[in-house]
Motif scaffolding. Structure first.
Motif, PDB file in Angstrom:
ATOM      1  N   SER A 173       0.957  -1.354   0.246  1.00  0.00           N
ATOM      2  CA  SER A 173       0.188  -0.196  -0.099  1.00  0.00           C
ATOM      3  C   SER A 173       1.022   0.858  -0.001  1.00  0.00           C
ATOM      4  CB  SER A 173      -1.083   0.276   1.366  1.00  0.00           C
ATOM      5  OG  SER A 173      -0.243   0.737   2.100  1.00  0.00           O
ATOM      6  N   LEU A 174       0.085   2.478   0.012  1.00  0.00           N
ATOM      7  CA  LEU A 174       1.020   3.829  -0.403  1.00  0.00           C
ATOM      8  C   LEU A 174       1.620   3.884   1.121  1.00  0.00           C
ATOM      9  CD1 LEU A 174      -0.492   5.635  -2.766  1.00  0.00           C
ATOM     10  CD2 LEU A 174       1.364   4.156  -3.527  1.00  0.00           C
ATOM     11  N   ASP A 175       1.000   3.404   2.172  1.00  0.00           N
ATOM     12  CA  ASP A 175       1.332   4.008   3.531  1.00  0.00           C
ATOM     13  C   ASP A 175       2.603   3.771   3.803  1.00  0.00           C
ATOM     14  OD1 ASP A 175      -1.141   4.963   3.978  1.00  0.00           O
ATOM     15  OD2 ASP A 175      -1.521   2.649   5.462  1.00  0.00           O
TER      16      ASP A 175
END
Length: 397
Positions: A173-175
């Motif tokens: 994820s972009l996290d």
């Protein structure tokens, strides 16, 4: 010649290669008494290959790495099996269980298989879980274990061996694009490439979404050219590919093989968010000095600052604590031209750096804060240094 020119047998080494290996061995013999794996032909060949057979370039880099291994006590570890390597890594800092990675074993030919479920890391909690240098030391121990098992395989096969790396991005994820942690990871990659050159055989990236191109672009600049050339992004049939090339019997069922283990992923660390209770416990003994106890040092860009400390006798403990106000700083401890604590590029945005060493001899030790990589900005260091006889845990400082 064997089918894979990058992994020759002993008989396939040329006279020129053998001569350079002999010279490199002779010029490092003072550092390898307790690191016998670094006297072997293939171990030394890796350093020559990594530096295009330029002995004058390879020698100082190898000597620096050997000094770093000795300073961290890596020569005293039992790294003779996958389980013992995992035990040694866990012993550095228990928080390492939340940083993905670990050995799966060997493939059909005797090359090592290492898996990193990179997308399972929680960047925000791992960056606050402990000192940056603890992560570096954990990964040095892991890589030293890989090197030890590669050398054991080479003794059995009389052939140069390497490691196949499987990077599993399931759950990406972009996290993950948390810049403070990405900076730490890129510094870690740079360090490990310097210390353990030419160990990679192949790098398989699986379960990669399209968004991963952004992250790869951010880190590929620190990858050696030879490493970049070994990276391959596999499609949805990656399980079949891994089983065909590495052997289904050597791959855990979690990744499509038939290998059994006590858990689905064996001793491979699968990451996850560091629980708040672990964060509190791990940092509970990190007591910051009072402002009155701290000294200040400003290190301009492209310069370094040194703090000399007089150690009266052997066996004295030299202890330190510091914070850098912004960015990263190279920290090392030097005596008589040797790094008794190796150069680590560290950040202290979330956790200060602190620790201690036992000094083998009396004399002047220099704590060096190096901002030579800085282009514009000075770094302000708040630090405390002390000496004493009683051993303490660095967590109690």
């Amino acid at each position: 010649m064997s089918g894979d020119h990058a992994f020759p047998t002993l008989a396939e080494l040329s006279p020129a290669q053998k001569e350079q290996i002999r010279e490199l061995r002779a010029r490092t013999v003072d550092l390898t008494e307790t690191l016998p794996d670094y006297r072997t032909d293939f171990a030394l060949l890796r350093w020559l290959i990594a530096h295009d057979y330029d002995l004058d370039a390879a020698l100082p880099k190898l000597r620096w790495a050997l000094q770093a291994f000795l300073s961290q006590g890596l020569d005293s570890l039992d790294l003779s099996s996958v389980d013992k390597v995992a035990d040694a890594v866990d012993a550095v800092n228990p928080v390492v269980k939340y940083f993905p990675g670990g050995l799966m074993g060997c493939d059909r030919e005797g090359h090592l298989i290492y898996v990193q479920a990179l997308a399972r890391v929680d960047p925000r909690s791992i960056s606050k879980a402990g000192k940056v240098t603890d992560l570096f030391r954990c990964m040095m121990t892991d890589c030293q274990g890989v090197h030890s098992l590669i050398c054991a395989s080479e003794r059995k096969t009389n052939r140069k061996m390497g490691v196949s790396l499987i990077i599993d991005l399931e759950g990406f994820s972009l996290d993950l694009m948390y810049m403070p942690t990405i900076k730490i990871f890129t510094n870690l990659i740079t360090l490990l490439q310097m210390m353990y050159p030419d160990m990679g055989r192949r790098i398989y990236v699986v379960n990669a979404p399209s968004a991963v191109n952004t992250v790869y672009h951010m880190i590929q600049s620190v990858l050696a050219k030879e490493t970049r050339n070994k990276v391959e992004f596999l499609d949805s049939s990656w399980r079949d590919r891994l089983c065909a090339e590495l052997g289904a019997e050597n791959i855990f069922e979690h990744w499509g093989g038939t290998k059994k283990a006590a858990t689905a992923t064996g001793r491979i660390r699968m990451g996850g968010k560091v629980p708040e209770s672990v964060l509190i416990e791990n940092l509970s003994h990190c007591h910051a000095p009072t402002p009155k106890e701290l000294k200040k040092l400003t290190v301009p860009a492209r310069r370094h600052g040194a703090v000399p400390v007089t150690v009266p006798e052997a066996g004295t403990r030299l202890r330190w604590w510091f914070r850098c106000d912004s960015g990263d700083i190279d920290f090392l401890i030097r005596k008589d031209g040797y790094e008794v604590w190796p150069r680590f590029r560290t950040t202290t945005e979330f956790v200060p750096e602190f620790g201690e060493i036992e000094c083998d001899a009396a004399g002047t030790y220099e704590l060096v804060f190096d901002n030579g990589h800085g282009k514009l900005w000075s770094k302000n260091i708040a630090f405390r240094v002390e000496t004493g006889r009683a051993p303490i845990s660095p967590f109690d400082m």
